[in-house]
Design a protein around this motif. Structure first.
Motif, mmCIF file in Angstrom:
data_model
loop_
_atom_site.group_PDB
_atom_site.id
_atom_site.type_symbol
_atom_site.label_atom_id
_atom_site.label_comp_id
_atom_site.label_asym_id
_atom_site.label_seq_id
_atom_site.Cartn_x
_atom_site.Cartn_y
_atom_site.Cartn_z
ATOM 1 N N PRO A 5 50.200 27.100 27.165
ATOM 2 C CA PRO A 5 49.321 27.161 25.994
ATOM 3 C C PRO A 5 48.965 28.607 25.684
ATOM 4 N N GLU A 6 48.563 28.839 24.437
ATOM 5 C CA GLU A 6 48.281 30.201 24.010
ATOM 6 C C GLU A 6 47.133 30.840 24.782
ATOM 7 N N ASP A 7 46.174 30.044 25.242
ATOM 8 C CA ASP A 7 45.025 30.604 25.934
ATOM 9 C C ASP A 7 45.232 30.658 27.450
ATOM 10 N N ALA A 8 46.463 30.552 27.938
ATOM 11 C CA ALA A 8 46.742 30.570 29.373
ATOM 12 C C ALA A 8 46.282 31.856 30.050
ATOM 13 N N PRO A 9 46.494 33.046 29.491
ATOM 14 C CA PRO A 9 46.010 34.245 30.171
ATOM 15 C C PRO A 9 44.499 34.227 30.373
ATOM 16 N N ASP A 10 43.749 33.680 29.413
ATOM 17 C CA ASP A 10 42.305 33.588 29.564
ATOM 18 C C ASP A 10 41.937 32.647 30.706
ATOM 19 N N LEU A 11 42.649 31.531 30.810
ATOM 20 C CA LEU A 11 42.374 30.591 31.896
ATOM 21 C C LEU A 11 42.697 31.216 33.242
ATOM 22 N N ILE A 12 43.794 31.935 33.332
ATOM 23 C CA ILE A 12 44.168 32.603 34.581
ATOM 24 C C ILE A 12 43.107 33.626 34.966
ATOM 25 N N ALA A 13 42.617 34.375 34.005
ATOM 26 C CA ALA A 13 41.592 35.380 34.293
ATOM 27 C C ALA A 13 40.309 34.726 34.790
ATOM 28 N N GLU A 14 39.978 33.545 34.273
ATOM 29 C CA GLU A 14 38.769 32.855 34.706
ATOM 30 C C GLU A 14 38.923 32.246 36.091
ATOM 31 N N VAL A 15 40.108 31.715 36.391
ATOM 32 C CA VAL A 15 40.326 31.014 37.647
ATOM 33 C C VAL A 15 40.633 31.981 38.789
ATOM 34 N N ALA A 16 41.395 33.013 38.517
ATOM 35 C CA ALA A 16 41.781 33.960 39.567
ATOM 36 C C ALA A 16 40.551 34.704 40.064
ATOM 37 N N PRO A 17 40.392 34.815 41.384
ATOM 38 C CA PRO A 17 39.243 35.549 41.901
ATOM 39 C C PRO A 17 39.366 37.031 41.580
ATOM 40 N N ALA A 18 38.225 37.654 41.404
ATOM 41 C CA ALA A 18 38.217 39.079 41.101
ATOM 42 C C ALA A 18 38.738 39.849 42.308
ATOM 43 N N LEU A 19 39.572 40.814 42.041
ATOM 44 C CA LEU A 19 40.105 41.628 43.122
ATOM 45 C C LEU A 19 39.004 42.512 43.681
ATOM 46 N N PRO A 20 38.972 42.695 45.001
ATOM 47 C CA PRO A 20 37.944 43.565 45.573
ATOM 48 C C PRO A 20 38.136 45.002 45.103
ATOM 49 N N LEU A 21 37.026 45.692 44.977
ATOM 50 C CA LEU A 21 37.073 47.077 44.536
ATOM 51 C C LEU A 21 37.488 47.974 45.677
ATOM 52 N N ASP A 22 38.271 48.990 45.381
ATOM 53 C CA ASP A 22 38.544 49.984 46.414
ATOM 54 C C ASP A 22 37.403 50.998 46.410
ATOM 55 N N ALA A 23 37.398 51.887 47.387
ATOM 56 C CA ALA A 23 36.276 52.802 47.580
ATOM 57 C C ALA A 23 36.046 53.694 46.355
ATOM 58 N N ALA A 24 37.117 54.207 45.763
ATOM 59 C CA ALA A 24 36.973 55.101 44.608
ATOM 60 C C ALA A 24 36.354 54.369 43.418
ATOM 61 N N ASP A 25 36.734 53.111 43.213
ATOM 62 C CA ASP A 25 36.155 52.329 42.115
ATOM 63 C C ASP A 25 34.682 52.033 42.363
ATOM 64 N N MET A 26 34.337 51.729 43.628
ATOM 65 C CA MET A 26 32.931 51.472 43.953
ATOM 66 C C MET A 26 32.085 52.709 43.671
ATOM 67 N N ILE A 27 32.564 53.860 44.109
ATOM 68 C CA ILE A 27 31.820 55.109 43.900
ATOM 69 C C ILE A 27 31.664 55.375 42.411
ATOM 70 N N ARG A 28 32.746 55.192 41.654
ATOM 71 C CA ARG A 28 32.701 55.428 40.208
ATOM 72 C C ARG A 28 31.708 54.490 39.519
ATOM 73 N N LYS A 29 31.729 53.206 39.908
ATOM 74 C CA LYS A 29 30.823 52.246 39.275
ATOM 75 C C LYS A 29 29.368 52.511 39.661
ATOM 76 N N PHE A 30 29.119 52.878 40.921
ATOM 77 C CA PHE A 30 27.755 53.233 41.315
ATOM 78 C C PHE A 30 27.275 54.456 40.542
ATOM 79 N N LYS A 31 28.155 55.427 40.353
ATOM 80 C CA LYS A 31 27.780 56.621 39.597
ATOM 81 C C LYS A 31 27.450 56.254 38.155
ATOM 82 N N GLU A 32 28.276 55.420 37.529
ATOM 83 C CA GLU A 32 27.996 54.965 36.162
ATOM 84 C C GLU A 32 26.659 54.243 36.092
ATOM 85 N N PHE A 33 26.396 53.372 37.053
ATOM 86 C CA PHE A 33 25.134 52.616 37.076
ATOM 87 C C PHE A 33 23.944 53.564 37.212
ATOM 88 N N LEU A 34 24.015 54.472 38.158
ATOM 89 C CA LEU A 34 22.906 55.400 38.379
ATOM 90 C C LEU A 34 22.683 56.291 37.165
#
Length: 141
Positions: A5-34
């Motif tokens: 179906p046309e909305d299959a990528p959306d369903l996959i994104a909802e069902v697939a678990p979020a990938l864990p963040l690596d250290a550089a992404d965590m640091i970047r997101k904490f910096k953005e938040f702060l």
């Protein structure tokens, strides 16, 4: 002809678990938040020489639910990433800690109910200190 179906990528994104963040992404997101929510308070704490900043956990979880989950499930890695994010704001900082307020009620545990599966998880408790004593080493053979 496509069988998906046309909305299959959306369903996959909802069902697939979020990938864990690596250290550089965590640091970047904490910096953005702060920088987005606590820049004034952070700069004031650094100017005064404070070694901590009080952060609302609910605000952090709304900003990025993955960061909230990491702090709950892997607090050592999460707090280290936050410290490194503060170092990116001011390179002169050697040690800095976030102090969380407004944690979810699921993190609250009475002392008598703490078990081994709570190890390495973020949790809080409350009580009154009635007596303090030195920690004595346990004798083993």
């Amino acid at each position: 002809m496509d069988d998906e179906p046309e909305d299959a990528p959306d369903l996959i994104a909802e069902v697939a678990p979020a990938l864990p963040l690596d250290a550089a992404d965590m640091i970047r997101k904490f910096k953005e938040f702060l920088e987005q929510y606590y820049l004034v308070e952070l700069l004031e704490a650094l100017r005064k020489g404070d070694k901590f900043l009080v952060v609302d956990f609910q605000k952090l979880a709304r900003f990025d639910p993955q960061l909230g989950d990491i702090l709950l499930d892997q607090p050592m890695e999460g707090f280290k990433a936050a410290e490194l994010a503060v170092r990116e704001v001011d390179a002169r900082v050697k040690v800095f800690t976030l102090r969380l307020v407004n944690q979810p009620q699921s993190c609250f545990h009475k002392l008598r109910h703490i078990r081994s599966h709570h190890l390495n998880k973020l949790m809080f408790t409350e009580g009154i200190v009635r007596q303090k004593s030195d920690v004595r080493p346990q004798v083993t053979e």
